[in-house]
Motif scaffolding. Structure first.
Motif, PDB file in Angstrom:
ATOM      1  N   THR A 131      27.971 -42.631 -36.832  1.00  0.00           N
ATOM      2  CA  THR A 131      27.773 -41.381 -36.100  1.00  0.00           C
ATOM      3  C   THR A 131      27.125 -40.326 -36.961  1.00  0.00           C
ATOM      4  OG1 THR A 131      30.148 -41.507 -36.217  1.00  0.00           O
ATOM      5  CG2 THR A 131      29.170 -40.829 -34.100  1.00  0.00           C
ATOM      6  N   ILE A 132      27.512 -40.297 -38.209  1.00  0.00           N
ATOM      7  CA  ILE A 132      27.025 -39.247 -39.091  1.00  0.00           C
ATOM      8  C   ILE A 132      25.503 -39.267 -39.109  1.00  0.00           C
ATOM      9  CG2 ILE A 132      27.064 -38.376 -41.434  1.00  0.00           C
ATOM     10  CD1 ILE A 132      29.683 -39.950 -41.790  1.00  0.00           C
ATOM     11  N   LEU A 133      24.967 -40.454 -39.271  1.00  0.00           N
ATOM     12  CA  LEU A 133      23.526 -40.586 -39.356  1.00  0.00           C
ATOM     13  C   LEU A 133      22.850 -40.243 -38.047  1.00  0.00           C
ATOM     14  CD1 LEU A 133      21.950 -43.620 -41.159  1.00  0.00           C
ATOM     15  CD2 LEU A 133      21.128 -41.283 -40.909  1.00  0.00           C
ATOM     16  N   SER A 134      23.369 -40.802 -36.953  1.00  0.00           N
ATOM     17  CA  SER A 134      22.655 -40.637 -35.701  1.00  0.00           C
ATOM     18  C   SER A 134      22.713 -39.202 -35.209  1.00  0.00           C
ATOM     19  CB  SER A 134      23.193 -41.605 -34.641  1.00  0.00           C
ATOM     20  OG  SER A 134      24.577 -41.474 -34.565  1.00  0.00           O
ATOM     21  N   SER A 135      23.789 -38.492 -35.504  1.00  0.00           N
ATOM     22  CA  SER A 135      23.799 -37.103 -35.067  1.00  0.00           C
ATOM     23  C   SER A 135      22.819 -36.295 -35.901  1.00  0.00           C
ATOM     24  CB  SER A 135      25.206 -36.509 -35.160  1.00  0.00           C
ATOM     25  OG  SER A 135      25.577 -36.378 -36.509  1.00  0.00           O
ATOM     26  N   ALA A 136      22.537 -36.779 -37.076  1.00  0.00           N
ATOM     27  CA  ALA A 136      21.557 -36.087 -37.898  1.00  0.00           C
ATOM     28  C   ALA A 136      20.156 -36.293 -37.345  1.00  0.00           C
ATOM     29  CB  ALA A 136      21.619 -36.594 -39.330  1.00  0.00           C
ATOM     30  N   THR A 137      19.910 -37.480 -36.842  1.00  0.00           N
ATOM     31  CA  THR A 137      18.565 -37.770 -36.358  1.00  0.00           C
ATOM     32  C   THR A 137      18.297 -37.084 -35.030  1.00  0.00           C
ATOM     33  OG1 THR A 137      19.348 -39.705 -35.199  1.00  0.00           O
ATOM     34  CG2 THR A 137      18.636 -40.006 -37.463  1.00  0.00           C
ATOM     35  N   ASP A 138      19.289 -37.037 -34.158  1.00  0.00           N
ATOM     36  CA  ASP A 138      19.085 -36.407 -32.857  1.00  0.00           C
ATOM     37  C   ASP A 138      19.514 -34.953 -32.947  1.00  0.00           C
ATOM     38  OD1 ASP A 138      20.482 -39.347 -31.377  1.00  0.00           O
ATOM     39  OD2 ASP A 138      18.446 -38.946 -32.072  1.00  0.00           O
ATOM     40  N   ALA A 139      18.870 -34.231 -33.797  1.00  0.00           N
ATOM     41  CA  ALA A 139      19.301 -32.872 -34.059  1.00  0.00           C
ATOM     42  C   ALA A 139      19.514 -32.061 -32.783  1.00  0.00           C
ATOM     43  CB  ALA A 139      18.333 -32.190 -34.993  1.00  0.00           C
ATOM     44  N   PRO A 140      18.531 -32.016 -31.873  1.00  0.00           N
ATOM     45  CA  PRO A 140      18.742 -31.168 -30.706  1.00  0.00           C
ATOM     46  C   PRO A 140      19.508 -31.868 -29.585  1.00  0.00           C
ATOM     47  CG  PRO A 140      16.481 -31.977 -30.768  1.00  0.00           C
ATOM     48  CD  PRO A 140      17.261 -32.724 -31.806  1.00  0.00           C
ATOM     49  N   CYS A 166      13.140 -44.642 -52.052  1.00  0.00           N
ATOM     50  CA  CYS A 166      13.165 -45.744 -51.102  1.00  0.00           C
ATOM     51  C   CYS A 166      13.041 -45.167 -49.699  1.00  0.00           C
ATOM     52  CB  CYS A 166      14.477 -46.517 -51.203  1.00  0.00           C
ATOM     53  SG  CYS A 166      14.622 -47.389 -52.755  1.00  0.00           S
ATOM     54  N   GLY A 167      12.346 -45.868 -48.838  1.00  0.00           N
ATOM     55  CA  GLY A 167      12.171 -45.373 -47.483  1.00  0.00           C
ATOM     56  C   GLY A 167      13.260 -45.874 -46.562  1.00  0.00           C
ATOM     57  N   PHE A 168      13.675 -45.009 -45.629  1.00  0.00           N
ATOM     58  CA  PHE A 168      14.608 -45.436 -44.579  1.00  0.00           C
ATOM     59  C   PHE A 168      14.037 -45.015 -43.240  1.00  0.00           C
ATOM     60  CE2 PHE A 168      17.317 -45.261 -48.301  1.00  0.00           C
ATOM     61  CZ  PHE A 168      17.990 -46.466 -48.183  1.00  0.00           C
ATOM     62  N   VAL A 169      13.966 -45.960 -42.338  1.00  0.00           N
ATOM     63  CA  VAL A 169      13.409 -45.661 -41.025  1.00  0.00           C
ATOM     64  C   VAL A 169      14.332 -46.242 -39.967  1.00  0.00           C
ATOM     65  CG1 VAL A 169      11.449 -46.022 -39.484  1.00  0.00           C
ATOM     66  CG2 VAL A 169      11.064 -45.714 -41.936  1.00  0.00           C
ATOM     67  N   VAL A 170      14.608 -45.440 -38.943  1.00  0.00           N
ATOM     68  CA  VAL A 170      15.446 -45.912 -37.846  1.00  0.00           C
ATOM     69  C   VAL A 170      14.618 -45.869 -36.571  1.00  0.00           C
ATOM     70  CG1 VAL A 170      17.568 -45.519 -36.550  1.00  0.00           C
ATOM     71  CG2 VAL A 170      17.477 -44.971 -38.992  1.00  0.00           C
ATOM     72  N   MET A 171      14.689 -46.937 -35.795  1.00  0.00           N
ATOM     73  CA  MET A 171      13.953 -46.964 -34.535  1.00  0.00           C
ATOM     74  C   MET A 171      14.899 -47.287 -33.401  1.00  0.00           C
ATOM     75  SD  MET A 171      10.326 -48.749 -35.233  1.00  0.00           S
ATOM     76  CE  MET A 171      10.499 -49.801 -36.639  1.00  0.00           C
ATOM     77  N   ASN A 172      14.597 -46.760 -32.217  1.00  0.00           N
ATOM     78  CA  ASN A 172      15.409 -47.083 -31.051  1.00  0.00           C
ATOM     79  C   ASN A 172      14.816 -48.282 -30.312  1.00  0.00           C
ATOM     80  OD1 ASN A 172      13.198 -46.111 -29.778  1.00  0.00           O
ATOM     81  ND2 ASN A 172      14.168 -44.239 -29.012  1.00  0.00           N
ATOM     82  N   HIS A 173      15.360 -48.544 -29.135  1.00  0.00           N
ATOM     83  CA  HIS A 173      14.934 -49.736 -28.397  1.00  0.00           C
ATOM     84  C   HIS A 173      13.460 -49.664 -28.011  1.00  0.00           C
ATOM     85  CE1 HIS A 173      15.318 -53.294 -26.019  1.00  0.00           C
ATOM     86  NE2 HIS A 173      14.828 -52.662 -24.964  1.00  0.00           N
ATOM     87  N   GLN A 174      12.970 -48.446 -27.763  1.00  0.00           N
ATOM     88  CA  GLN A 174      11.557 -48.297 -27.375  1.00  0.00           C
ATOM     89  C   GLN A 174      10.639 -48.354 -28.590  1.00  0.00           C
ATOM     90  OE1 GLN A 174      14.008 -46.210 -25.929  1.00  0.00           O
ATOM     91  NE2 GLN A 174      13.959 -47.637 -24.193  1.00  0.00           N
ATOM     92  N   ARG A 175      11.222 -48.574 -29.766  1.00  0.00           N
ATOM     93  CA  ARG A 175      10.481 -48.639 -31.025  1.00  0.00           C
ATOM     94  C   ARG A 175       9.890 -47.281 -31.410  1.00  0.00           C
ATOM     95  NH1 ARG A 175      13.216 -52.196 -30.823  1.00  0.00           N
ATOM     96  NH2 ARG A 175      12.763 -54.395 -30.589  1.00  0.00           N
ATOM     97  N   ASN A 176      10.516 -46.229 -30.932  1.00  0.00           N
ATOM     98  CA  ASN A 176      10.123 -44.912 -31.421  1.00  0.00           C
ATOM     99  C   ASN A 176      10.933 -44.626 -32.674  1.00  0.00           C
ATOM    100  OD1 ASN A 176       8.446 -44.470 -29.187  1.00  0.00           O
ATOM    101  ND2 ASN A 176      10.220 -43.837 -27.964  1.00  0.00           N
ATOM    102  N   THR A 178      13.238 -42.682 -34.727  1.00  0.00           N
ATOM    103  CA  THR A 178      14.180 -41.596 -34.480  1.00  0.00           C
ATOM    104  C   THR A 178      14.608 -40.924 -35.772  1.00  0.00           C
ATOM    105  OG1 THR A 178      15.953 -43.224 -34.481  1.00  0.00           O
ATOM    106  CG2 THR A 178      15.077 -42.563 -32.349  1.00  0.00           C
ATOM    107  N   PHE A 179      14.433 -41.637 -36.865  1.00  0.00           N
ATOM    108  CA  PHE A 179      14.707 -41.007 -38.152  1.00  0.00           C
ATOM    109  C   PHE A 179      13.857 -41.649 -39.232  1.00  0.00           C
ATOM    110  CE2 PHE A 179      16.835 -41.142 -42.284  1.00  0.00           C
ATOM    111  CZ  PHE A 179      16.971 -39.787 -42.528  1.00  0.00           C
ATOM    112  N   ALA A 180      13.378 -40.838 -40.134  1.00  0.00           N
ATOM    113  CA  ALA A 180      12.672 -41.376 -41.295  1.00  0.00           C
ATOM    114  C   ALA A 180      12.860 -40.398 -42.433  1.00  0.00           C
ATOM    115  CB  ALA A 180      11.197 -41.549 -40.990  1.00  0.00           C
ATOM    116  N   ASN A 181      13.142 -40.910 -43.601  1.00  0.00           N
ATOM    117  CA  ASN A 181      13.299 -39.979 -44.717  1.00  0.00           C
ATOM    118  C   ASN A 181      11.941 -39.706 -45.346  1.00  0.00           C
ATOM    119  OD1 ASN A 181      12.824 -42.304 -46.113  1.00  0.00           O
ATOM    120  ND2 ASN A 181      14.474 -42.005 -47.596  1.00  0.00           N
ATOM    121  N   LYS A 182      11.944 -38.901 -46.369  1.00  0.00           N
ATOM    122  CA  LYS A 182      10.700 -38.422 -46.952  1.00  0.00           C
ATOM    123  C   LYS A 182       9.846 -39.555 -47.517  1.00  0.00           C
ATOM    124  CE  LYS A 182      10.657 -33.783 -48.817  1.00  0.00           C
ATOM    125  NZ  LYS A 182      11.354 -32.996 -49.844  1.00  0.00           N
TER     126      LYS A 182
END
Lengths: 527, 127
Positions: A131-140, A166-176, A178-182
């Motif tokens: 949850t911690i991560l996903s609430s960070a990605t869906d800020a609004p 190191c890169g971190f990227v999160v994608m949802n089911h639509q492959r958008n 939703t989170f990526a670090n610097k």
């Protein structure tokens, strides 16, 4: 989940059920048989009509068993599927594939919902940890007001992730995304859409893998090594080892961890650039060496003794091999720059092989191998770039010679398989264990064993694969440790691709389309 | 058209001598020019059955020679075949342009004198 001292798995439950059911079926059938036998005996069948007595017993035994097993299968299947789903959700090691909710069978019976519930439960369970991560990605996101402490942790975590290279990227089911670090390699197109900027080699792309996962996986993980984010000429090019995790139906369905290995891989890239440059310089002298050997052998053929001719052959063979390696290096550098272009034209396997026939014959005999060529003349024509394909065959035969023993036989054969023509290069040499095969076509890959004992650059198979795939074909290997290997190259027949070729101008990248084996983007001249 | 006379434009002495030697031994009459200007002049002054043309040449590049001979409205060497013979890695367009005007395009590192002879023999008996 009760964790016992004695490592137990959910999957061990099924064999237990299976044993119990088998015992019950066998026992109950025996009892029924016994009862019927007694009744029939009492009615005197045994004495008066022994044939009928035996027939009735036999019929009951067969029908009873078959119907019991059939009923068992019918009743147990949903439970078995559920168990399989649970096993996968629990993350136990298993070789079975999880039941796919989108299977037509499940959709008909309504079992689909059951499976989706199980998978749903599992992903909501794992979401609790993230949850911690996903609430960070869906800020609004208009979710219920997050607890301040969690929010704080989220910001802290995000900041922390931006600190690492190191890169971190999160994608949802639509492959958008939703989170990526610097540090994640991203590119934004003119429409403002952000996408990953990674250049995968050949057909084993992230997209292809995800497509495969959507079809038949629930949880999956895959690693790619040595993936660049830019083309060789571009600035600040980085190399990553990419680890992708897939979790069907989860909010963060795809999580990519990209480990920056630039410092490690860049060195060998630079080396290759330098070697490509050097290789080109080597072409002049190699032309002269091969040319003069050719001239001299011809002019001296009447005065040379047999053993001297053999020495000439060794010189020629070595010069030709050197020339082959130089071509491998040049082609690899072209391919990596997306500059390798195939000139596909109608030809036959025999015609291609003819261009290297003498060279291969000489190589095999100079190194004491028996080379048998068995390419049928009635094979359909293929769409091929003769020079490139002959390099592929040369590489495979060269490997077969290298990894087989003195006096060993190497068989080159071919056959039609549907719309493809398959060429086989078979040796009876040292072979290799299965663990090696997966990495065999990777750039610079040398098995631990061969690194110590056999010379080589580790790009011959890499570039062969690239060339074959640029033809819309496939290359694969079957091997048995200690018994030898068979490499198979399959190439599309000319008729199956003629329309595509004619649509382009025979050298246009447009003609080589993606999917079904056609690779775009590799366009340049050889030579 | 049987090929008898050959003009070779090649600046590398080793490579030039190699081809000249093998071609002469096979009965061809060969003139060998080392720089691009001389090559172009020779091609204009005498009719050759075949011209073997390198790309990287002093004074005038092979592509310029070909352009001068066949690039205009009129083909100045209508009776000659032209084979480009190079190790130089050209970009797509330049190579395509040369291939269009020439009758063959060979990579030196990929052929030997005897292969060149068999290529020339193919011109002798057109399919």
């Amino acid at each position: 989940m009760a964790v016992n001292k004695q490592q137990k798995f959910a999957k061990d439950f099924w064999p237990y059920v299976y044993r119990v059911v088998a015992t019950v079926i066998i026992t109950s059938q025996l009892i029924v048989l016994l009862v019927i036998a007694v009744i029939l005996y009492l009615f005197g069948f045994y004495e008066t009509n022994l044939v009928a007595f035996a027939a009735i017993l036999l019929a009951e035994a067969v029908l009873g068993t078959v119907s019991s097993v059939a009923i068992y299968k019918l009743v147990a299947q949903p439970m078995k599927d559920m168990l399989a789903a649970v096993i996968h959700v629990s993350g136990e090691p298993t070789a079975t594939t999880p039941p796919n909710p989108n299977d037509a069978r499940y959709e008909q019976t309504g079992f689909k919902d059951v499976l989706q519930t199980i998978y749903g439960l599992a992903s909501s369970d794992s979401d609790k940890h993230t949850t911690i991560l996903s609430s960070a990605t869906d800020a609004p996101a208009p979710i219920t007001a997050p607890v301040p402490a969690v929010k704080l942790a989220a910001t802290m975590l995000e900041n922390a992730l931006n600190e690492t290279n190191c890169g971190f990227v999160v994608m949802n089911h639509q492959r958008n995304i939703t989170f990526a670090n610097k540090a994640a390699p991203l590119s934004v197109d003119t429409n403002g859409v952000t996408s990953l900027s990674l250049i995968f080699n050949g057909r084993e792309t992230l997209d292809a893998w995800l497509e495969e996962c959507d079809k038949n996986a629930v949880h999956a993980e895959h690693t790619w090594s040595r993936i660049a984010d830019k083309l060789p000429e571009e600035d600040n090019r980085r190399f990553f080892d990419v680890i992708a995790s897939y979790d069907k139906g989860a909010e963060s369905e795809v999580v990519l961890s990209l480990i920056d290995r630039t410092h490690l891989y860049e060195v060998s890239e630079q080396e290759l650039d330098f070697i490509a440059f050097a290789a080109h310089e080597l072409r002049g002298p190699i032309t002269v060496i091969r040319g003069y050997l050719d001239v001299l052998e011809d002019e001296l053929k009447d005065v040379l003794k047999d053993d001297q001719i053999e020495l000439f052959h060794r010189l020629t063979v070595s010069a030709n091999r050197l020339s082959g390696y130089i071509n491998n290096i040049l082609n690899t550098s072209r391919y990596d720059r997306r500059h390798l272009k195939m000139h596909l034209a109608e030809t036959t396997v025999n015609e291609v092989y003819d261009t290297i026939k003498d060279d291969m014959k000489l190589r095999a005999s100079a190194q004491n191998r028996l080379l048998a060529i068995n390419i049928p003349s009635d094979l359909p024509t293929i769409a091929g770039d003769t020079a490139s394909l002959s390099e592929v065959f040369g590489n495979l035969i060269d490997n077969a010679i290298k990894y087989s023993n003195e006096g060993g036989s190497i068989i080159v054969s071919a056959a039609q398989k549907g719309d493809m023509v398959e060429i086989y290069v078979e040796d009876h040499g040292i072979g290799m264990p299965t663990s090696v095969i997966g990495n065999l076509f990777q750039k610079f890959y040398r098995s631990h064993r061969s690194r110590e004992t056999v010379a080589g650059t580790g790009i011959g198979l890499y570039i062969s694969k690239a060339i074959v795939e640029s033809h819309g074909g496939n290359i694969s290997v079957r091997s048995e440790d200690g018994r030898g290997s068979t490499f198979t190259v399959s190439l599309p027949t000319y008729t199956s691709v003629a329309d595509k070729l004619k649509a382009g101008d025979n050298s246009n990248e447009g003609l080589i389309e993606h999917g079904e084996g056609w690779i775009k983007n590799h366009s340049m001249y050889r030579g | 058209m049987a090929i008898k006379t050959i003009l070779m434009v090649e600046d590398d002495r080793f490579i030039g001598e190699m081809y000249v030697r093998s071609l002469k031994k096979s009965g061809y009459t060969v003139d060998w020019m080392v720089d691009g200007n001389d090559g172009l002049i020779a091609a204009r002054n005498k009719t050759y059955d075949l011209i073997l043309l390198d790309v990287m040449l002093p004074e005038r590049r092979g592509s310029d020679i070909l352009e001068a001979l066949r690039g205009g409205t009129e083909d100045l060497i209508p009776h000659s075949k032209v084979i480009i013979l190079t190790n130089f890695e050209q970009d797509d367009e330049s190579r395509m342009a040369m291939e269009k005007k020439a009758d063959g395009y060979l990579i030196k590192a990929e052929i030997t004198p005897s292969k060149l002879l068999s290529v020339i023999a193919q011109f002798d008996q057109p399919a």
